[in-house]
Design a protein around this motif. Structure first.
Motif, PDB file in Angstrom:
ATOM      1  N   HIS A 197      -9.073   0.933   8.314  1.00 61.63           N
ATOM      2  CA  HIS A 197      -8.270   1.978   7.654  1.00 61.63           C
ATOM      3  C   HIS A 197      -9.151   2.879   6.799  1.00 61.63           C
ATOM      4  O   HIS A 197      -8.760   3.994   6.484  1.00 61.63           O
ATOM      5  CB  HIS A 197      -7.129   1.374   6.828  1.00 61.63           C
ATOM      6  CG  HIS A 197      -7.506   0.819   5.499  1.00 61.63           C
ATOM      7  ND1 HIS A 197      -7.989  -0.459   5.339  1.00 61.63           N
ATOM      8  CD2 HIS A 197      -7.457   1.367   4.262  1.00 61.63           C
ATOM      9  CE1 HIS A 197      -8.214  -0.669   4.057  1.00 61.63           C
ATOM     10  NE2 HIS A 197      -7.908   0.416   3.372  1.00 61.63           N
ATOM     11  N   ARG A 242      -3.835   2.905   6.892  1.00 60.11           N
ATOM     12  CA  ARG A 242      -3.451   1.496   6.919  1.00 60.11           C
ATOM     13  C   ARG A 242      -2.597   1.147   8.143  1.00 60.11           C
ATOM     14  O   ARG A 242      -2.789   0.117   8.760  1.00 60.11           O
ATOM     15  CB  ARG A 242      -2.701   1.248   5.638  1.00 60.11           C
ATOM     16  CG  ARG A 242      -2.574  -0.072   4.984  1.00 60.11           C
ATOM     17  CD  ARG A 242      -3.578  -1.073   4.993  1.00 60.11           C
ATOM     18  NE  ARG A 242      -4.417  -1.119   3.820  1.00 60.11           N
ATOM     19  CZ  ARG A 242      -5.226  -2.134   3.611  1.00 60.11           C
ATOM     20  NH1 ARG A 242      -5.275  -3.157   4.439  1.00 60.11           N
ATOM     21  NH2 ARG A 242      -6.005  -2.139   2.593  1.00 60.11           N
ATOM     22  N   ASP A 262      -5.489   4.906   1.328  1.00 60.21           N
ATOM     23  CA  ASP A 262      -4.976   3.897   2.265  1.00 60.21           C
ATOM     24  C   ASP A 262      -4.140   4.509   3.385  1.00 60.21           C
ATOM     25  O   ASP A 262      -3.424   3.806   4.087  1.00 60.21           O
ATOM     26  CB  ASP A 262      -4.132   2.858   1.509  1.00 60.21           C
ATOM     27  CG  ASP A 262      -4.969   1.805   0.810  1.00 60.21           C
ATOM     28  OD1 ASP A 262      -6.122   1.573   1.227  1.00 60.21           O
ATOM     29  OD2 ASP A 262      -4.468   1.199  -0.156  1.00 60.21           O
ATOM     30  N   HIS A 321       0.818  -1.212   0.000  1.00 58.89           N
ATOM     31  CA  HIS A 321       0.000   0.000   0.000  1.00 58.89           C
ATOM     32  C   HIS A 321       0.853   1.264   0.000  1.00 58.89           C
ATOM     33  O   HIS A 321       0.453   2.292   0.531  1.00 58.89           O
ATOM     34  CB  HIS A 321      -0.946  -0.022   1.206  1.00 58.89           C
ATOM     35  CG  HIS A 321      -1.824  -1.214   1.198  1.00 58.89           C
ATOM     36  ND1 HIS A 321      -1.479  -2.390   1.835  1.00 58.89           N
ATOM     37  CD2 HIS A 321      -3.000  -1.438   0.581  1.00 58.89           C
ATOM     38  CE1 HIS A 321      -2.427  -3.283   1.629  1.00 58.89           C
ATOM     39  NE2 HIS A 321      -3.356  -2.735   0.877  1.00 58.89           N
TER      40      HIS A 321
END
Length: 160
Positions: A81, A71, A68, A32
């Motif tokens: 998230h 995260r 993201d 990510h």
């Protein structure tokens, strides 16, 4: 795109991306980091242009870069998230000069990017969901057989 440059230089953005990269250092599944975020941005912009949805490039890139961002909190504390990412994104978007209306639309897309949107709506949530899934190279992933994604969610094609 001045506001996108400002996101990339924002201290909270840089710190969160650094934390995500550190926590995913040994991860065998999808990552990510910046590569993923930029893939989502580019695919999202292609979807927007091909389907003539009319969103500006900065909106799509901001949404993709921030989708993201929460995260590491999910990894550390177990919170979604999607939800915490929208809260972080809201602060960053405000700092870099997005309007209240644009912040709300982007954050709504971030909050809901886990669930498949109504195909008829074709809003930012639709773009983010599609771009996020299409950015994944499941069809060539070494961890495909052990992946936790349900079979129907895996991207087995190179197409938009």
């Amino acid at each position: 795109m001045k506001r996108i440059d400002d996101i990339l230089e924002h201290p909270e953005f840089k710190e969160n991306i650094s934390r995500i990269n550190e926590l995913e250092r040994d991860r065998i599944y999808c990552l990510h980091g910046m590569e993923h975020l930029l893939d989502v941005a580019r695919i999202g912009y292609i979807i927007n242009m091909e389907q003539q949805l009319g969103y500006c490039k900065e909106m799509i890139y901001a949404m993709a870069l921030l989708h993201d961002i929460g995260r590491y909190i999910e990894y550390d504390l177990g919170f979604s998230h999607h939800q915490v990412g929208a809260e972080i994104a809201l602060r960053i978007l405000q700092d870099v000069g997005f309007s209240n209306e644009d912040r709300m639309m982007i954050c709504q897309a971030i909050k809901s990017h886990k669930k498949q949107p109504d195909e008829a709506e074709k809003n930012l949530s639709y773009i983010l969901y599609k771009a996020d899934k299409l950015s994944r190279n499941c069809f060539s992933c070494k961890a495909y057989d052990s992946c936790y994604w349900e079979e129907e969610k895996k991207n087995k094609n190179i197409r938009i």
